[in-house]
Each structure stands twice: as C-alpha cells, then as structure tokens.
Design an enzyme around this catalytic site. Sequence first.
Site, mmCIF file in Angstrom:
data_model
loop_
_atom_site.group_PDB
_atom_site.id
_atom_site.type_symbol
_atom_site.label_atom_id
_atom_site.label_comp_id
_atom_site.label_asym_id
_atom_site.label_seq_id
_atom_site.Cartn_x
_atom_site.Cartn_y
_atom_site.Cartn_z
ATOM 1 N N ARG A 134 0.951 -1.226 0.106
ATOM 2 C CA ARG A 134 0.066 0.057 0.024
ATOM 3 C C ARG A 134 0.911 1.195 0.252
ATOM 4 O O ARG A 134 0.322 2.396 -0.320
ATOM 5 C CB ARG A 134 -1.050 0.080 1.201
ATOM 6 C CG ARG A 134 -2.139 -0.979 1.028
ATOM 7 C CD ARG A 134 -2.845 -0.832 2.294
ATOM 8 N NE ARG A 134 -2.250 -1.898 3.197
ATOM 9 C CZ ARG A 134 -2.569 -2.180 4.547
ATOM 10 N NH1 ARG A 134 -3.860 -1.455 5.068
ATOM 11 N NH2 ARG A 134 -2.185 -3.101 5.296
ATOM 12 N N GLU B 30 -9.304 -12.651 13.923
ATOM 13 C CA GLU B 30 -9.144 -11.830 13.195
ATOM 14 C C GLU B 30 -10.342 -11.360 12.616
ATOM 15 O O GLU B 30 -11.346 -11.935 12.431
ATOM 16 C CB GLU B 30 -8.232 -12.393 12.012
ATOM 17 C CG GLU B 30 -6.605 -12.599 12.524
ATOM 18 C CD GLU B 30 -5.906 -11.356 12.899
ATOM 19 O OE1 GLU B 30 -5.772 -10.396 12.238
ATOM 20 O OE2 GLU B 30 -5.531 -11.231 14.130
ATOM 21 N N ASP C 253 6.626 -1.394 11.546
ATOM 22 C CA ASP C 253 5.802 -0.381 11.176
ATOM 23 C C ASP C 253 5.079 0.416 12.052
ATOM 24 O O ASP C 253 4.093 0.986 11.709
ATOM 25 C CB ASP C 253 4.848 -1.010 9.934
ATOM 26 C CG ASP C 253 3.987 -1.906 10.385
ATOM 27 O OD1 ASP C 253 4.051 -2.244 11.640
ATOM 28 O OD2 ASP C 253 3.073 -2.384 9.554
ATOM 29 N N ASN D 50 -5.874 -6.245 19.124
ATOM 30 C CA ASN D 50 -4.608 -6.550 19.097
ATOM 31 C C ASN D 50 -3.600 -5.468 18.400
ATOM 32 O O ASN D 50 -3.800 -5.201 17.304
ATOM 33 C CB ASN D 50 -4.504 -7.966 18.518
ATOM 34 C CG ASN D 50 -2.868 -8.258 18.307
ATOM 35 O OD1 ASN D 50 -1.860 -7.858 18.963
ATOM 36 N ND2 ASN D 50 -2.668 -9.134 17.291
HETATM 37 C C1 UD1 Z 1 -2.019 -8.380 12.710
HETATM 38 C C2 UD1 Z 1 -2.496 -9.113 13.585
HETATM 39 C C3 UD1 Z 1 -3.752 -8.457 14.221
HETATM 40 C C4 UD1 Z 1 -3.275 -6.986 14.639
HETATM 41 C C5 UD1 Z 1 -2.568 -6.345 13.611
HETATM 42 C C6 UD1 Z 1 -2.011 -5.006 14.304
HETATM 43 C C7 UD1 Z 1 -2.067 -11.397 13.036
HETATM 44 C C8 UD1 Z 1 -2.691 -12.733 12.280
HETATM 45 N N1 UD1 Z 1 -3.049 -10.479 12.979
HETATM 46 O O1 UD1 Z 1 -2.819 -8.180 11.459
HETATM 47 O O2 UD1 Z 1 -4.419 -9.319 15.178
HETATM 48 O O3 UD1 Z 1 -4.437 -6.404 15.269
HETATM 49 O O4 UD1 Z 1 -1.852 -7.167 13.068
HETATM 50 O O5 UD1 Z 1 -1.638 -4.227 13.280
HETATM 51 O O6 UD1 Z 1 -0.946 -11.614 13.359
HETATM 52 N N2 UD1 Z 1 4.452 -10.071 8.722
HETATM 53 C C9 UD1 Z 1 5.833 -10.431 8.409
HETATM 54 N N3 UD1 Z 1 5.744 -12.070 7.747
HETATM 55 C C10 UD1 Z 1 4.553 -12.375 7.357
HETATM 56 C C11 UD1 Z 1 3.254 -11.494 7.698
HETATM 57 C C12 UD1 Z 1 3.602 -10.423 8.301
HETATM 58 O O7 UD1 Z 1 6.941 -10.402 8.644
HETATM 59 O O8 UD1 Z 1 4.383 -13.576 6.781
HETATM 60 C C13 UD1 Z 1 4.757 -8.765 9.105
HETATM 61 C C14 UD1 Z 1 4.199 -7.559 8.475
HETATM 62 O O9 UD1 Z 1 5.486 -6.975 7.958
HETATM 63 C C15 UD1 Z 1 3.921 -6.916 9.625
HETATM 64 C C16 UD1 Z 1 3.181 -7.331 10.736
HETATM 65 O O10 UD1 Z 1 3.963 -8.732 10.633
HETATM 66 O O11 UD1 Z 1 4.969 -5.711 10.073
HETATM 67 C C17 UD1 Z 1 1.855 -7.609 10.791
HETATM 68 O O12 UD1 Z 1 1.523 -8.137 9.553
HETATM 69 P P1 UD1 Z 1 0.056 -7.610 8.913
HETATM 70 O O13 UD1 Z 1 -0.167 -8.599 7.594
HETATM 71 O O14 UD1 Z 1 0.135 -6.220 8.548
HETATM 72 O O15 UD1 Z 1 -1.021 -8.225 9.842
HETATM 73 P P2 UD1 Z 1 -2.288 -7.597 10.142
HETATM 74 O O16 UD1 Z 1 -3.280 -8.238 9.250
HETATM 75 O O17 UD1 Z 1 -2.272 -6.136 10.053
HETATM 76 CA CA CA Z 2 -0.553 -4.388 9.641
#
Ligand code: UD1
Ligand code: CA
Length: 482
Positions: free
Chosen positions: A19, A165, A113, A180
Amino acid sequence: MSTRTPCAVIVLAAGAGTRMKSATQKTLHAIGGRSLLSHSLHAAEGINPEHLVAVVGHQRDQVIPEVERVAEELDREVLQAVQEEQNGTGDAVAAGLRPIPEYEGTVIVTNADVPLLRAETIQALFDAHTTASAAVTVLSLDLNDPTGYGRIVRNDAGEVTEIVEQKDASEEQKEITEVNSGVFAFDGRVLNHALTQLNTDNAQGELYITDVLAIARREGHTVGAHLADDPRELAGVNNRVQLAAAGKEFNRRTVEAAMLGGATIIDPETTFIGVNVVIGQDVTIHPNTQLWGATHISDGAVIGPDTTLTDVTVGTRASVIRTQGERSTIGADATVGPFTYLRPHTVLGTGGKLGGFVESKNATIGAGSKVPHLTYIGDATVGEETNIGASSVFVNYDGVNKHHTTIGDHCRTGSDTMFVAPVTVGDGAYTGAGTVVTDDVPAGALAVKEGKQRVIEGWVEKKRPGTPAAEAAQRAREKEGK
Ligand code: UD1
Ligand code: CA
C-alpha cells in the site's frame, strides 16, 4: 554494559507493504529523520534486551543494510532472520526464533511499521507480563473504530481467551473494541511449543501468531492483555497518509522536548526537528525551520525563519536567518543570512559573518571575519578580522581541478574582487574594487589591476541621439549652462 533485561525482542519487517506503492521497502521510509525500521529497533534496544532480532524477507537486499547500519549506530548485535515466504505472522515469529533456538526468557514481538512505539511502553508490557507470571501477554488497544484489527476475546470472568482476526470474526465479535496491537510478550518455552501447533485453517490461509493465545490457554497457561495508555503510539504505517500522520506526531514529540528543554519555538506546527538534533537552552526557533541530522544548536542561538540545517553545529548566541546549510560549523556570536547557502565544510569563526546571497563551500573563515554580501567563497581559508568586499568570487575551479585561496588576518579586499586560485593574500593586505587577483599579494600590499578610466565626452548624444539617456544628458548640460 548495564544488566540486560532477560528477554529477546523480535522485530517483524518481512512484509511487502504494497500500500505504500513504492520501490522502497515500507519500513525504510522515514519520519523524523530515521527509518521506520530504525525507530522500532531503537525502541527495542531501549529496554536493553539480551537478544534483538530483525525478521527480513521482502526486498531484504534493501532492508539488511539498514539493519546493519542501525546495529552499528546502536553499538550492539542485531541478529538477522530471513522469512523466505510471507506465510503469516506466526511463520514470521518462528523465523525470528531461529537465531536464538530454545530461548527460554521472555520473547517480545513488535512490528517495524509502528514507529511511535516507545521503549517505556515495551517495558510496561514486559513488567505486566512478568508480574502476572503470564505465558502470553498481548499489548491491547481500545479503539473507537476497531475495523481491520484482531479482536481480543474475553470470557465472562474477563479472562482473555483468544484473538480473532477481522476476517474470521463473528458479527458479535466484530463489536469488540479491544484489539491486538501486534505487540506481544511470550514465555519462550510456551511460544516455541505453541508455534508447532499452528495451522492455516483461517480466512487468510496463514499461520497466525495470534492463535498462540488460545493454544497456550488450552494447555493451562495464563494469558492476558495489557492495555496501552495511548493508542496513537501504536498507529501502524501502511500507506503514505499514515506515514505523514506518524511523522507529524513524532515531530510533535521532538519539538515538545526542545521546548521543555528551554527552547522557544514560535510555531511548533511549522518547525521540524529530527530525532538526533540537540538543542540548548534559550534557543529561539522562528517559523518554517527544519533541523536535521546531527545538527547541534547551542544555548542562546536564534534560528530562522525559513531555515533548513542538516548536520550543522551552531555556536552560542549565533544567529542564522533564512539559510540553507549542510555539514557546517557556525561559531559563537556569528551571524548568517538572510539568504545564505552553506555547503559542506563551511567553518565560520567566532563573531564572523556570512551575509545575504553568499554561498560557501569548504571554506574556513576566521574569528571576526566578514563575508557580508553577494559572494561565492569556496576552497578558502580566511584569517581573523578580515573583510571580503561585496560581490567577490573565489575562483576555485579551472575547469578540471579545484584550487585553494588563502587570505590573511585584517585584510580589506575590495568589492568585486576575483581571487583566482591558487592564490595567497598576506596579512593586512588590500585589493582594489574589481581586481582580478591572479598572483600572490604580500602582507600589507594593495593589489589593483585596472587600466586608467577613459572618458569620451558627448558620446551618448552623438551615438544615441533621441534616446531618453541623450535627452537627460542634454538637460543636465543645459542646467550647467554648457
Ligand atoms: C496483525 C494481527 C492483528 C493485529 C494487527 C495489528 C495477525 C494474524 N494479525 O494483522 O491481530 O490487530 O496485526 O496491526 O497477526 N509480517 C511478516 N511476515 C508475514 C506476515 C506479516 O513479517 O508473513 C509482518 C508484517 O510486515 C507486519 C506485521 O507482520 O509488520 C503484521 O502483519 P500484517 O499482515 O500487517 O498483519 P495484520 O493483518 O495487520
Ligand atoms: Ca498491519
């Protein structure tokens, strides 16, 4: 080294961040003069953990050098873990544990982030987690609009049972406003075991770190939530609108710290202060001023309006008005501006002056010396108490090489002098207006290089008859009775 906190912090920075619509990986975008990733690593280091791990994946050719740069800046080891494919936050944390196998202390997980998260808040989470002897403690937020976040589900007794979620939540669960933040404290052993139990039976087909709560609880461990005081601190940056908002909030902190440290800031809204800038007491900062890098403003200095300084040291009581400056040093009681451009390696001595429409580069100007008007001074050394006449140029470049000009103490050089480098002007020497100095001028000498002025009487009336100039000349002559 002070005693480490018995914990490891894993910072997740593997995501794609689509994004942002950017060729630059999301966490490398900056606010307050520091990348988002660096902010998160600094906050983590703030609790002095035994281990600090950065999980990288997407665009890691860009991210790894930044991890290494920050490690050097922090003067500590930052372990790197690669998450090959982004299979979810649970998979990312599992990757983060690989460099610290079987770690039994507390494992804290944060995201790269969330740049506004402070070390104090991570410490408060750690303390709450430790005090409760919990296996998992999630840092939770109470949001008016919880859309998009995982919801903290509690039972009738108020105990946290699981995180659901948005995409997996029932209509009833979507009403929950406690969410969360993505920041957790885990017992290392419980986490290592629970990660082996994760599955992808969810709406996104990913391994969710959030599922660890329900697993731990099912296995009889204590699971809790620690509510953050200020949800703004956990605002995530996923696009450039959020980047600007986080930048603004971060700047509010740096500007406020300067004010609480004794600086007067006329307009906090248009003053930008980077995270590494040092500002003394009784400094006054006028509107539209930006201070970046390792800029240091000493006590009593006056900066702005309309001034941008990067890596500039400003001495006590100096004044810097409408100036653009970089990698330079301004002495105590010196004055710079308005409309002055300090390029790298400008060093202005105590009480010196660089005035309007002066550009300087690689120039050392001694105490009390003045370059007041319309001048380019580059590759130069000027002694003390010397005055450089208006509209002078230090001719430092012959088209191939740069050369140096040295000017002594107490010199008075005329307006429109060209110093054709390499050239040396001795102490106390003068130059006449319009002199092109190509040879060294001894101490105390006057250098002039002008032919005798020719005057051709009546030239205008003869050669430009009928022009306003000729008519004016004629009137003047008649008035004088000629
Ligand atoms: C996640 C949480 C959600 C929370 C939210 C807060 C989970 C399943 N959900 O959702 O409960 O309210 O964050 O912002 O954890 N990342 C990795 N590798 C991956 C996936 C993600 O490094 O395979 C990192 C992303 O770069 C990011 C963070 O983990 O920094 C969160 O990932 P993102 O996909 O943004 O999770 P959300 O859907 O926002
Ligand atoms: Ca996020």
